[in-house]
Design an enzyme around this catalytic site. Structure first.
Site, PDB file in Angstrom:
ATOM      1  N   LYS A  53      25.445  -6.937  18.554  1.00 21.33           N
ATOM      2  CA  LYS A  53      25.961  -7.417  17.335  1.00 21.33           C
ATOM      3  C   LYS A  53      25.147  -8.326  16.436  1.00 21.33           C
ATOM      4  O   LYS A  53      25.124  -8.348  15.144  1.00 21.33           O
ATOM      5  CB  LYS A  53      27.115  -8.302  17.772  1.00 21.33           C
ATOM      6  CG  LYS A  53      28.384  -7.544  18.293  1.00 21.33           C
ATOM      7  CD  LYS A  53      29.043  -8.290  19.183  1.00 21.33           C
ATOM      8  CE  LYS A  53      30.596  -7.580  19.713  1.00 21.33           C
ATOM      9  NZ  LYS A  53      31.219  -7.883  20.832  1.00 21.33           N
ATOM     10  N   GLN A  97      32.793 -13.731  22.762  1.00 25.09           N
ATOM     11  CA  GLN A  97      32.653 -12.512  23.708  1.00 25.09           C
ATOM     12  C   GLN A  97      33.491 -12.708  24.841  1.00 25.09           C
ATOM     13  O   GLN A  97      33.467 -13.661  25.570  1.00 25.09           O
ATOM     14  CB  GLN A  97      31.186 -12.371  23.791  1.00 25.09           C
ATOM     15  CG  GLN A  97      30.964 -10.909  24.699  1.00 25.09           C
ATOM     16  CD  GLN A  97      30.993  -9.819  23.877  1.00 25.09           C
ATOM     17  OE1 GLN A  97      30.793  -9.854  22.618  1.00 25.09           O
ATOM     18  NE2 GLN A  97      31.764  -8.793  24.288  1.00 25.09           N
ATOM     19  N   ASP A 120      37.409 -10.630  15.207  1.00 23.96           N
ATOM     20  CA  ASP A 120      37.973  -9.780  16.318  1.00 23.96           C
ATOM     21  C   ASP A 120      39.578  -9.303  15.745  1.00 23.96           C
ATOM     22  O   ASP A 120      40.010  -8.577  16.398  1.00 23.96           O
ATOM     23  CB  ASP A 120      38.042 -10.457  17.604  1.00 23.96           C
ATOM     24  CG  ASP A 120      36.775  -9.938  18.504  1.00 23.96           C
ATOM     25  OD1 ASP A 120      36.265  -8.544  18.032  1.00 23.96           O
ATOM     26  OD2 ASP A 120      36.454 -10.582  19.533  1.00 23.96           O
TER      27      ASP A 120
END
Ligand code: NDP
Length: 297
Positions: A53, A97, A120
């Site tokens: 990422k 994460q 997200d």
């Protein structure tokens, strides 16, 4: 198989679009989109995702901020870092994460992220906005699947879509997105009866189960389009050797000559997920400046 839906190639095109939107907002408004990624603990798979990422953020010209915290980090420390990032004007996207270590409350952590920076799309506000058809942050994996489907099929209106799996991060948001595209949507899960018959009626199947090669030839209508989200590590005998390899939730070889489109594993949905994360970060950045959303479809 010429039915292959090449997610790797499509994600490259998407990243090129992201890059040009990054360039525009930098040049015209002096703002560089910034993505902050928080990793708690040392899960090897998570470390790889976080590294990718960061790397891909830099490649498209964005700023990348990485926070690697010890597995024993307390909830207070994590929440105060998120608060700091919520208030940082240089950070437009925040991602924590998952999975988090057991002592941390995942829902509380996700819901502490500013919904406008929740790239997200897991914050309860974004879930509610998506479910009610309002402008939101859309979870990256379902967004990637939708982009691939629209690219392959164009208008999805009236299509019969079956989603196998009802998780909050893939199955449910996928169902909402396809409903918004005017599909007739069925969600199947572990308690669904006659799942094979239900799948065999679908024009579109999205498989997000986590069961290696569960979906066989008999489950799929000729001419259907199949999006395989599953990533399963299995051991297979290849050329006489036991090898570890990745397979999806769909039996890839069974689909030859049957489907109109199929995403491979790897190289299908996987690369789209990170590309959509970058796209969401740019969208969040444009919104922070009261600009119209970039167009990625
Ligand atoms: P979850 O484990 O959260 O959900 C799996 C879903 O599949 C559940 O709804 C479960 O039903 C259902 N299910 C399990 N077994 C069966 C069965 N035998 N028949 C029908 N349904 C079943 O998984 P995720 O949604 O997080 O992920 C699914 C897969 O996608 C995984 O392989 C994951 O690695 C992959 N993935 C890939 C991503 C990518 O970028 N390509 C991103 C995210 C996930 P129930 O609710 O009844 O238990």
């Amino acid at each position: 198989m010429n039915e292959i839906i090449d997610g790797k190639k499509f994600s490259q095109t998407l990243r090129t679009k992201v890059k040009s939107y990054v360039h525009i907002i930098k040049e015209r408004y002096g703002v560089t989109p910034g993505l902050a990624v928080i990793l708690v603990g040392e899960d090897p798979a998570s470390q790889v995702y976080v590294r990718n990422k960061g790397k891909q953020s830099l490649e498209v010209g964005m700023n990348s901020y990485e926070y690697k915290l010890d597995a024993s980090t307390s909830s207070d420390v994590l929440l105060s870092l998120i608060e700091k990032l919520n208030n940082d004007v240089n950070v437009h996207g925040i991602l924590c994460q998952l999975p988090l270590p057991d002592h941390l409350n995942e829902k509380a952590v996700i819901n502490s992220i500013d919904p406008k920076k929740d790239v997200d799309g897991f914050h309860i506000s974004n879930v509610g906005l998506l479910n009610t058809g309002q402008k939101s942050m859309i979870p990256c994996t379902p967004l990637g699947c939708l982009l691939l489907l629209k690219d392959r099929l164009g208008d999805l209106s009236g299509k019969n879509a079956v989603i196998v799996g009802r998780s909050n991060i893939v199955g449910k948001p996928m169902a909402n997105l396809l409903l918004q595209e005017n599909c007739t949507v069925t969600i199947a899960h572990s308690r669904t009866e006659n799942i094979e018959t239900i799948c065999a009626q679908a024009d579109i199947i999205v498989a997000a189960v986590g069961r290696p090669e569960m979906i066989k030839r008999e489950w799929v209508k000729p001419g259907a389009t199949v999006i395989d989200v599953g990533i399963n590590r299995v051991t297979k005998n290849i050329d006489g050797y036991e090898k570890t390899t990745l397979v999806g939730d769909v039996c890839f070889t069974d689909m030859a000559g049957l489907v109109a489109g199929l995403t491979p594993v790897p190289g299908g949905v996987g690369p789209m997920t990170i590309a959509c994360l970058l796209a969401n970060t740019v969208t969040a950045c444009y919104r922070s400046q009261d600009l119209s959303d970039p167009e990625f479809t």
